[in-house]
Design a protein around this motif. Sequence first.
Motif, short mmCIF file in Angstrom:
data_model
loop_
_atom_site.label_atom_id
_atom_site.label_comp_id
_atom_site.label_asym_id
_atom_site.label_seq_id
_atom_site.Cartn_x
_atom_site.Cartn_y
_atom_site.Cartn_z
N GLU A 80 0.97 -1.15 0.00
CA GLU A 80 0.01 0.02 0.10
C GLU A 80 0.99 1.18 -0.10
O GLU A 80 0.69 2.30 -0.75
CB GLU A 80 -1.13 0.02 1.03
N ALA A 81 1.97 1.20 0.83
CA ALA A 81 2.92 2.47 0.80
C ALA A 81 3.59 2.58 -0.42
O ALA A 81 3.80 3.82 -0.90
CB ALA A 81 3.60 2.18 2.03
N HIS A 82 4.15 1.41 -0.86
CA HIS A 82 4.82 1.61 -2.18
C HIS A 82 3.85 2.06 -3.28
O HIS A 82 4.60 2.87 -3.91
CB HIS A 82 5.51 0.08 -2.48
N ALA A 83 2.71 1.59 -3.35
CA ALA A 83 1.81 2.08 -4.59
C ALA A 83 1.65 3.70 -4.24
O ALA A 83 1.66 4.39 -5.37
CB ALA A 83 0.49 1.24 -4.57
N PHE A 84 1.46 3.88 -3.01
CA PHE A 84 1.20 5.35 -2.79
C PHE A 84 2.55 6.08 -3.27
O PHE A 84 2.39 7.24 -3.86
CB PHE A 84 0.91 5.63 -1.45
N ILE A 85 3.63 5.75 -2.86
CA ILE A 85 5.01 6.55 -3.20
C ILE A 85 4.91 6.49 -4.58
O ILE A 85 5.31 7.48 -5.38
CB ILE A 85 6.17 5.68 -2.69
N ARG A 86 4.59 5.45 -5.50
CA ARG A 86 4.89 5.50 -6.93
C ARG A 86 3.78 6.60 -7.41
O ARG A 86 4.22 7.16 -8.39
CB ARG A 86 4.74 4.10 -7.48
N GLY A 87 2.74 6.46 -6.82
CA GLY A 87 1.72 7.47 -7.35
C GLY A 87 2.09 9.04 -7.14
O GLY A 87 1.94 9.82 -7.96
N VAL A 88 2.86 9.31 -5.86
CA VAL A 88 3.29 10.49 -5.90
C VAL A 88 4.35 11.01 -6.75
O VAL A 88 4.43 12.00 -7.12
CB VAL A 88 3.92 10.79 -4.29
N VAL A 89 5.44 9.75 -7.09
CA VAL A 89 6.23 10.15 -7.93
C VAL A 89 5.68 10.37 -9.45
O VAL A 89 6.25 11.24 -10.02
CB VAL A 89 7.25 9.13 -8.04
N SER A 90 4.85 9.75 -9.63
CA SER A 90 4.06 10.01 -11.04
C SER A 90 3.71 11.40 -10.98
O SER A 90 3.78 12.11 -12.04
CB SER A 90 3.05 8.80 -11.06
N GLU A 91 2.87 11.81 -9.98
CA GLU A 91 2.53 13.24 -10.05
C GLU A 91 3.85 14.21 -10.03
O GLU A 91 3.38 15.28 -10.63
CB GLU A 91 1.62 13.59 -8.54
N LEU A 92 4.64 13.70 -9.28
CA LEU A 92 5.83 14.85 -9.48
C LEU A 92 6.76 14.92 -10.68
O LEU A 92 6.96 15.93 -11.28
CB LEU A 92 6.87 14.55 -8.31
N LEU A 93 6.99 13.47 -11.29
CA LEU A 93 7.98 13.61 -12.34
C LEU A 93 7.31 12.76 -13.43
O LEU A 93 8.10 12.57 -14.45
CB LEU A 93 9.22 12.86 -11.76
N GLY A 94 6.11 12.52 -13.47
CA GLY A 94 5.48 11.74 -14.45
C GLY A 94 5.43 10.24 -14.70
O GLY A 94 6.14 9.53 -13.81
#
Length: 250
Positions: A185-199
Amino acid sequence: MRTPVIAGNWKLFKKRAEARELVNGLVSLVKDVQGVEIVVAPVFTVLAAVKGALDGSAIKLAGQDCFWEEEGAYTGEISPGMLVDAGCSHVIIGHSERRQYFGETDETVNRKIKAALKAGLAAIACIGESLAEREAGTTFDVLRTQLNGGLAGLSADDLKDVIIAYEPVWAIGTGKTATDAQAQEAHAFIRGVVSELLGKPAAEAVRILYGGSVKPENIKGLMTQPDIDGALVGGASLKADSFAAIASFS
Ligand code: G3H
């Protein structure tokens, strides 16, 4: 496809003879492991000894921290270029123990990541919530703040040399691993934030490691989670057989 990374953080353990013994054991135990990037992070004083013992092995060498200046009047510090000079390809930045005991902040983490990348090192950037933060329900806010601050000013291209390590502080050295589902759950959240920040492409490519009481018995379950790309291992990296068993998870 993201190549898994298994990194051992030796923290403040192992003098030269012990370090050589550990690495000699490890080199022979993992010599047939394929498709996994294996990294060890000893204390600075044994980097040269470990580098020598790693000769001919695919295991990579990391520093446990670095400063953001390349040289100067900064007593006690070590620069990214000096880590490269000592044979390192990686450096751990922003470990929760540095945040807790040595005043590391998201801003200093950010400066260190940028300096590490400039020197040609891959940065293993650590984030994670404390027990109080998890219990207060603020885990995702904490992770978002740490990512916003730590990755500030980096480009999608820079991210190719960044590995994110998610380490819930309550799971470090406590024997309490996050469940596979909590970690995912945390990893998926982190990947989502990275996607918002850097695509999205950068987010899909970045490796996200789990850290916190990883051992041979729980690595398989963690590695079957879609967003977990490896582990940052503390205690279990201090014994060649347990670290080799973790690196041989597949
Ligand atoms: O950097 C490694 C982590 O702090 C995890 O440590 O495996 O001893 O819980 P641990």
